[in-house]
Scaffold this motif. Structure first.
Motif, mmCIF file in Angstrom:
data_model
loop_
_atom_site.group_PDB
_atom_site.id
_atom_site.type_symbol
_atom_site.label_atom_id
_atom_site.label_comp_id
_atom_site.label_asym_id
_atom_site.label_seq_id
_atom_site.Cartn_x
_atom_site.Cartn_y
_atom_site.Cartn_z
ATOM 1 N N UNK A 19 25.954 -59.557 93.411
ATOM 2 C CA UNK A 19 24.804 -59.577 92.521
ATOM 3 C C UNK A 19 23.585 -60.134 93.243
ATOM 4 N N UNK A 20 23.013 -61.211 92.683
ATOM 5 C CA UNK A 20 21.814 -61.806 93.267
ATOM 6 C C UNK A 20 22.117 -62.851 94.332
ATOM 7 N N UNK A 21 23.396 -63.097 94.630
ATOM 8 C CA UNK A 21 23.772 -64.120 95.603
ATOM 9 C C UNK A 21 24.200 -63.481 96.916
ATOM 10 N N UNK A 22 23.590 -63.942 98.008
ATOM 11 C CA UNK A 22 23.943 -63.484 99.345
ATOM 12 C C UNK A 22 24.471 -64.668 100.153
ATOM 13 N N UNK A 23 25.434 -64.396 101.046
ATOM 14 C CA UNK A 23 25.910 -65.433 101.960
ATOM 15 C C UNK A 23 25.877 -64.912 103.391
ATOM 16 N N UNK A 24 25.606 -65.821 104.321
ATOM 17 C CA UNK A 24 25.755 -65.517 105.744
ATOM 18 C C UNK A 24 26.647 -66.590 106.350
ATOM 19 N N UNK A 25 27.013 -66.423 107.597
ATOM 20 C CA UNK A 25 27.878 -67.417 108.218
ATOM 21 C C UNK A 25 27.553 -67.573 109.699
ATOM 22 N N UNK A 26 27.812 -68.778 110.178
ATOM 23 C CA UNK A 26 27.490 -69.118 111.561
ATOM 24 C C UNK A 26 28.548 -68.592 112.513
ATOM 25 N N UNK A 27 29.809 -68.559 112.092
ATOM 26 C CA UNK A 27 30.869 -67.907 112.863
ATOM 27 C C UNK A 27 31.626 -66.987 111.934
ATOM 28 N N UNK A 28 32.320 -66.005 112.509
ATOM 29 C CA UNK A 28 32.937 -64.997 111.650
ATOM 30 C C UNK A 28 34.394 -64.762 112.012
ATOM 31 N N UNK A 29 34.687 -63.680 112.709
ATOM 32 C CA UNK A 29 36.076 -63.277 112.944
ATOM 33 C C UNK A 29 36.621 -63.938 114.212
ATOM 34 N N UNK A 86 40.181 -70.206 113.308
ATOM 35 C CA UNK A 86 39.558 -71.343 112.648
ATOM 36 C C UNK A 86 39.440 -72.544 113.587
ATOM 37 N N UNK A 87 40.393 -72.700 114.503
ATOM 38 C CA UNK A 87 40.345 -73.837 115.427
ATOM 39 C C UNK A 87 39.112 -73.810 116.326
ATOM 40 N N UNK A 88 38.466 -72.640 116.449
ATOM 41 C CA UNK A 88 37.286 -72.519 117.305
ATOM 42 C C UNK A 88 35.973 -72.646 116.532
ATOM 43 N N UNK A 91 20.763 -67.664 98.266
ATOM 44 C CA UNK A 91 21.521 -67.439 99.492
ATOM 45 C C UNK A 91 22.209 -68.722 99.921
ATOM 46 N N UNK A 92 23.372 -68.559 100.548
ATOM 47 C CA UNK A 92 24.122 -69.685 101.098
ATOM 48 C C UNK A 92 24.501 -69.354 102.535
ATOM 49 N N UNK A 93 24.221 -70.289 103.424
ATOM 50 C CA UNK A 93 24.652 -70.163 104.814
ATOM 51 C C UNK A 93 25.915 -70.994 104.988
ATOM 52 N N UNK A 94 27.028 -70.338 105.289
ATOM 53 C CA UNK A 94 28.294 -71.047 105.490
ATOM 54 C C UNK A 94 28.565 -71.190 106.980
ATOM 55 N N UNK A 95 29.485 -72.100 107.309
ATOM 56 C CA UNK A 95 29.736 -72.404 108.713
ATOM 57 C C UNK A 95 30.847 -71.561 109.328
ATOM 58 N N UNK A 96 31.729 -70.984 108.484
ATOM 59 C CA UNK A 96 32.800 -70.136 109.013
ATOM 60 C C UNK A 96 33.233 -69.163 107.934
ATOM 61 N N UNK A 97 34.040 -68.192 108.315
ATOM 62 C CA UNK A 97 34.355 -67.020 107.497
ATOM 63 C C UNK A 97 34.835 -67.360 106.090
ATOM 64 N N UNK A 98 35.964 -68.058 105.963
ATOM 65 C CA UNK A 98 36.569 -68.239 104.646
ATOM 66 C C UNK A 98 35.813 -69.224 103.763
ATOM 67 N N UNK A 99 34.942 -70.025 104.354
ATOM 68 C CA UNK A 99 34.163 -70.979 103.558
ATOM 69 C C UNK A 99 33.331 -70.267 102.507
ATOM 70 N N UNK A 100 32.850 -69.090 102.824
ATOM 71 C CA UNK A 100 32.090 -68.308 101.860
ATOM 72 C C UNK A 100 32.878 -67.182 101.232
#
Length: 340
Positions: free
Chosen positions: A165-175, A178-180, A268-277
């Protein structure tokens, strides 16, 4: 909008073993899609016929010989149809990730990106694909986004956005494992991810989006007693962004940040890794979410769910996320066209 001014949006059928062909048939057969874009559908004729059969619809199309024939068509209310031969029915086993299907997806997406570089299309919306099939079929990257970026010559920051909807998320790391994830945190990457989603929301029609930045550690690090990433990296990045005029809040603990967005405080929300968002977005609306490939010179979108091999061919696929992905591609494509 005057039909001649509609953005040209390319649609693909996705993985031939999944639900993509059915979804595109539902999209073009049951919605007002062509009111928002001059649509060109590209794919194998047998696969498009199969998608219509499974969806129980018959979609009139106008055949074209190439992408260049799409813009300026006399009747853009009927989707253009660009037939290609990439895979045969004998090479596809429904519900199974296989190399021929992955190679087909790559061939079609590359053709669309070539057309975008020639400015024959303004945006791309692709039906669900399967990364394992694509890697079997020749994908040399961890995901399609990195393939897009290399193919299009992108050297600046790029990342996936997930939207609901009106909420977007991005992330600093992706695929990545998790240990990295901690090693990917830097002020520069956080600032780049925030600027990118801020600008992309504006391109999608949100005049003044507000962005929230997530913490990395439990409880936002508890002042450094539960990790120092917030103190040393994330908070300074937020301060620098505010100083340059980007409306940023945070860092906020990840277990409460989505409540603020749900209540309308942030778009919008900027998350730090994939599953966080991803966990939050998919829990809030799995059948409606969209993935936007951020930071590329052409808007590229897709439904956030996968190929749903378990229900492929059963006529049960939900078109909502595909429709939302198409609408975002059309809005962003219109922005690209107006800026050209």
């Amino acid at each position: 909008m005057n039909p001649s001014e509609l953005p040209v949006v390319a649609l693909t059928l996705g993985d031939p073993a999944g639900i993509g062909p059915e979804l595109i048939a539902r999209l073009l057969g049951q919605t007002d899609a062509t009111q928002h874009a001059n649509v060109v559908l590209i794919g194998d004729p047998w696969l498009w016929a199969e998608g219509q059969r499974i969806a129980g619809v018959r979609v009139p199309t106008t055949p074209v010989d190439d992408f260049a024939a799409v813009r300026g068509r006399a009747q853009p209310q009927t989707p253009a149809w660009l037939a290609v031969d990439t895979v045969s029915p004998e090479q596809v086993q429904r519900g199974v990730a296989q190399a021929p299907g992955g190679a087909s997806v790559l061939q079609v997406l590359n053709a669309c990106m070539d057309a975008a570089q020639r400015r024959e299309i303004d945006a791309i919306c692709f039906a669900p694909l399967n990364k394992f099939a694509m890697k079997q079929g020749g994908l040399k990257h961890e995901d399609e986004l990195h393939h897009f970026a290399e193919y299009l010559g992108v050297t600046s920051y790029f990342c996936e956005f997930n939207t609901l909807g009106d909420l977007w998320t991005s992330r600093v790391s992706s695929h990545i494992p998790l240990k990295d994830a901690a090693s990917y945190l830097s002020q520069e990457r956080i600032q780049a991810a925030t600027r990118l989603i801020y600008r992309s929301l504006q391109a999608a029609g949100v005049a003044a989006p507000k962005v929230a930045v997530a913490a990395f550690n439990p409880h936002g690090g508890d002042g450094g007693t539960c990790g120092r990433e917030e103190v040393d990296i994330i908070a300074p990045a937020c301060e620098a962004l505010r100083a340059e005029g980007v409306p940023v809040g945070g860092p906020f603990p990840a277990d409460t940040i989505f409540l603020k967005a749900r209540d309308g405080e942030y778009q919008a929300i900027v998350t730090m890794y994939h599953d966080q968002g991803q966990i939050a977005i998919k829990l809030m609306g799995f059948s409606k979410g969209v993935t936007v490939q951020g930071g590329l010179p052409v808007p590229i979108t897709t439904p956030a769910h996968g190929t749903a091999y378990d229900i492929a061919g059963q006529g049960r696929a939900d078109v909502n996320a595909t429709y939302n992905a198409f609408r975002i591609a059309a809005r962003m494509g219109a922005s690209v066209r107006s800026a050209a």
